[in-house]
Design a protein around this motif. Structure first.
Motif, PDB file in Angstrom:
ATOM      1  N   TRP A  52       0.665  -1.295  -0.102  1.00 61.49           N
ATOM      2  CA  TRP A  52       0.096  -0.003   0.202  1.00 61.49           C
ATOM      3  C   TRP A  52       0.857   1.192   0.050  1.00 61.49           C
ATOM      4  CZ3 TRP A  52      -4.863  -0.317  -1.168  1.00 61.49           C
ATOM      5  CH2 TRP A  52      -5.653   0.947  -1.191  1.00 61.49           C
ATOM      6  N   ASP A  53       2.072   1.311   0.731  1.00 56.71           N
ATOM      7  CA  ASP A  53       3.005   2.422   0.677  1.00 56.71           C
ATOM      8  C   ASP A  53       3.678   2.491  -0.780  1.00 56.71           C
ATOM      9  OD1 ASP A  53       2.557   2.687   3.451  1.00 56.71           O
ATOM     10  OD2 ASP A  53       4.442   1.908   4.065  1.00 56.71           O
ATOM     11  N   PHE A  54       3.776   1.472  -1.407  1.00 56.84           N
ATOM     12  CA  PHE A  54       4.398   1.632  -2.753  1.00 56.84           C
ATOM     13  C   PHE A  54       3.124   2.343  -3.569  1.00 56.84           C
ATOM     14  CE2 PHE A  54       4.084  -0.682  -6.812  1.00 56.84           C
ATOM     15  CZ  PHE A  54       5.156   0.059  -7.316  1.00 56.84           C
ATOM     16  N   MET A  55       1.908   1.841  -3.489  1.00 57.71           N
ATOM     17  CA  MET A  55       0.846   2.343  -4.369  1.00 57.71           C
ATOM     18  C   MET A  55       0.653   3.965  -3.862  1.00 57.71           C
ATOM     19  SD  MET A  55      -1.691  -1.082  -4.349  1.00 57.71           S
ATOM     20  CE  MET A  55      -2.942  -0.203  -5.459  1.00 57.71           C
ATOM     21  N   ASN A  56       0.661   4.167  -2.512  1.00 56.22           N
ATOM     22  CA  ASN A  56       0.433   5.669  -2.570  1.00 56.22           C
ATOM     23  C   ASN A  56       1.485   6.566  -2.989  1.00 56.22           C
ATOM     24  OD1 ASN A  56      -1.904   5.849  -0.923  1.00 56.22           O
ATOM     25  ND2 ASN A  56      -0.778   5.045   0.954  1.00 56.22           N
ATOM     26  N   THR A  57       2.767   5.932  -2.924  1.00 55.17           N
ATOM     27  CA  THR A  57       3.830   6.776  -3.468  1.00 55.17           C
ATOM     28  C   THR A  57       4.027   6.785  -5.155  1.00 55.17           C
ATOM     29  OG1 THR A  57       5.302   6.221  -1.764  1.00 55.17           O
ATOM     30  CG2 THR A  57       6.615   6.953  -3.815  1.00 55.17           C
ATOM     31  N   VAL A  58       3.567   5.731  -5.565  1.00 56.46           N
ATOM     32  CA  VAL A  58       3.064   5.896  -6.975  1.00 56.46           C
ATOM     33  C   VAL A  58       1.942   6.740  -7.526  1.00 56.46           C
ATOM     34  CG1 VAL A  58       2.450   4.634  -9.041  1.00 56.46           C
ATOM     35  CG2 VAL A  58       4.058   3.746  -7.608  1.00 56.46           C
ATOM     36  N   ALA A  59       0.979   6.780  -6.808  1.00 60.68           N
ATOM     37  CA  ALA A  59      -0.119   7.555  -6.927  1.00 60.68           C
ATOM     38  C   ALA A  59      -0.026   9.080  -6.728  1.00 60.68           C
ATOM     39  CB  ALA A  59      -1.182   7.103  -5.890  1.00 60.68           C
ATOM     40  N   ALA A  60       0.812   9.342  -5.526  1.00 58.73           N
ATOM     41  CA  ALA A  60       1.417  10.781  -5.533  1.00 58.73           C
ATOM     42  C   ALA A  60       2.203  11.316  -6.947  1.00 58.73           C
ATOM     43  CB  ALA A  60       2.166  10.890  -4.184  1.00 58.73           C
ATOM     44  N   GLU A  61       2.929  10.513  -7.444  1.00 63.31           N
ATOM     45  CA  GLU A  61       3.742  11.020  -8.640  1.00 63.31           C
ATOM     46  C   GLU A  61       2.683  10.922  -9.742  1.00 63.31           C
ATOM     47  OE1 GLU A  61       7.168  12.078 -10.782  1.00 63.31           O
ATOM     48  OE2 GLU A  61       6.813  12.271  -8.669  1.00 63.31           O
ATOM     49  N   CYS A  62       1.741   9.989 -10.124  1.00 60.69           N
ATOM     50  CA  CYS A  62       0.571  10.361 -11.010  1.00 60.69           C
ATOM     51  C   CYS A  62       0.296  11.455 -10.972  1.00 60.69           C
ATOM     52  CB  CYS A  62      -0.320   9.105 -10.827  1.00 60.69           C
ATOM     53  SG  CYS A  62       0.346   7.367 -11.199  1.00 60.69           S
ATOM     54  N   LYS A  63      -0.108  12.043  -9.994  1.00 64.07           N
ATOM     55  CA  LYS A  63      -0.738  13.271  -9.826  1.00 64.07           C
ATOM     56  C   LYS A  63       0.116  14.484 -10.464  1.00 64.07           C
ATOM     57  CE  LYS A  63      -3.291  16.477  -6.776  1.00 64.07           C
ATOM     58  NZ  LYS A  63      -3.778  16.700  -5.322  1.00 64.07           N
ATOM     59  N   THR A  64       1.365  14.252 -10.109  1.00 64.62           N
ATOM     60  CA  THR A  64       2.406  15.317 -10.369  1.00 64.62           C
ATOM     61  C   THR A  64       2.695  15.119 -11.964  1.00 64.62           C
ATOM     62  OG1 THR A  64       3.717  15.224  -8.316  1.00 64.62           O
ATOM     63  CG2 THR A  64       4.721  15.796 -10.385  1.00 64.62           C
ATOM     64  N   GLN A  65       2.657  13.822 -12.624  1.00 61.65           N
ATOM     65  CA  GLN A  65       2.835  13.564 -14.106  1.00 61.65           C
ATOM     66  C   GLN A  65       1.542  13.676 -14.700  1.00 61.65           C
ATOM     67  OE1 GLN A  65       5.835  13.262 -15.151  1.00 61.65           O
ATOM     68  NE2 GLN A  65       7.028  13.632 -13.168  1.00 61.65           N
ATOM     69  N   LYS A  66       0.629  13.643 -14.102  1.00 65.85           N
ATOM     70  CA  LYS A  66      -1.018  13.892 -14.744  1.00 65.85           C
ATOM     71  C   LYS A  66      -1.049  12.548 -15.812  1.00 65.85           C
ATOM     72  CE  LYS A  66      -1.827  18.779 -14.581  1.00 65.85           C
ATOM     73  NZ  LYS A  66      -0.766  19.128 -13.654  1.00 65.85           N
ATOM     74  N   HIS A  67      -0.689  11.568 -15.195  1.00 66.92           N
ATOM     75  CA  HIS A  67      -0.648  10.263 -16.027  1.00 66.92           C
ATOM     76  C   HIS A  67      -0.973   8.838 -14.795  1.00 66.92           C
ATOM     77  CE1 HIS A  67       0.101   7.884 -19.416  1.00 66.92           C
ATOM     78  NE2 HIS A  67       1.026   7.332 -18.950  1.00 66.92           N
ATOM     79  N   PHE A 122      10.099   4.935 -12.645  1.00 66.85           N
ATOM     80  CA  PHE A 122       9.683   5.341 -11.362  1.00 66.85           C
ATOM     81  C   PHE A 122       9.311   4.288 -10.382  1.00 66.85           C
ATOM     82  CE2 PHE A 122       7.004   6.999  -8.169  1.00 66.85           C
ATOM     83  CZ  PHE A 122       7.540   8.237  -7.733  1.00 66.85           C
ATOM     84  N   CYS A 123       8.476   3.485 -10.887  1.00 68.90           N
ATOM     85  CA  CYS A 123       7.603   2.158 -10.121  1.00 68.90           C
ATOM     86  C   CYS A 123       8.973   1.296  -9.860  1.00 68.90           C
ATOM     87  CB  CYS A 123       6.828   1.204 -11.069  1.00 68.90           C
ATOM     88  SG  CYS A 123       5.359   2.438 -11.191  1.00 68.90           S
ATOM     89  N   ASP A 124       9.974   1.069 -10.633  1.00 68.78           N
ATOM     90  CA  ASP A 124      10.935   0.280 -10.273  1.00 68.78           C
ATOM     91  C   ASP A 124      11.595   0.862  -8.983  1.00 68.78           C
ATOM     92  OD1 ASP A 124      10.385  -1.650 -12.200  1.00 68.78           O
ATOM     93  OD2 ASP A 124      11.942  -0.838 -13.597  1.00 68.78           O
TER      94      ASP A 124
END
Length: 135
Positions: free
Chosen positions: A53-68, A101-103
């Motif tokens: 879940w921590d991994f997913m939250n970090t990716v989700a935050a970057e998704c917002k920044t990247q708009k992807h 980024f996910c890696d």
């Protein structure tokens, strides 16, 4: 081995650069092409649900920044991620950037190493882990 002809780039992408980035992720990493060369997918596995879940939250935050955003699923300690670009349709540098980024985040959050018996998993085929066993 990925070849340039296997990749379906989004309009406006440089095919040679995109091919180089994709080859690095697939041939030298744990990603695989999907959607007839229009996407990348991979499964991440962690020791616990919280780490996942921590991994997913970090990716989700970057998704917002990247708009992807990805298409993803989560079952217990596994997350399956698929990156593709919907408009313009195809594989884009945004997808390869987010895959890298996910890696990085997976390593940071303690992703478990691939095991020799691991099967490449496609969406819908993940099964629950030990959390759901009786006893």
């Amino acid at each position: 081995m990925v070849e340039t002809k296997d990749i379906r780039p989004s309009e406006g992408e440089d095919p040679a650069t995109l091919a180089q980035e994709t080859i690095e992720l697939v041939d030298n990493g744990r990603w695989q092409l999907c959607n007839s060369g229009k996407g990348l997918e991979r499964q991440f596995k962690f020791k616990t649900f919280k780490a996942t879940w921590d991994f997913m939250n970090t990716v989700a935050a970057e998704c917002k920044t990247q708009k992807h955003h990805p298409e993803w699923t989560n079952v217990y300690n596994k997350t399956h991620i698929q990156w593709t670009t919907h408009n313009p349709e195809g594989l884009s540098s945004r997808d390869t950037r987010m895959a890298r980024f996910c890696d990085e985040v997976g390593t940071e959050k303690g992703e478990l190493p691939a095991e020799s018996g691991d099967v490449k998993v496609t969406k819908g085929e993940m099964v629950a882990g030990d959390c759901c066993k009786k006893g």
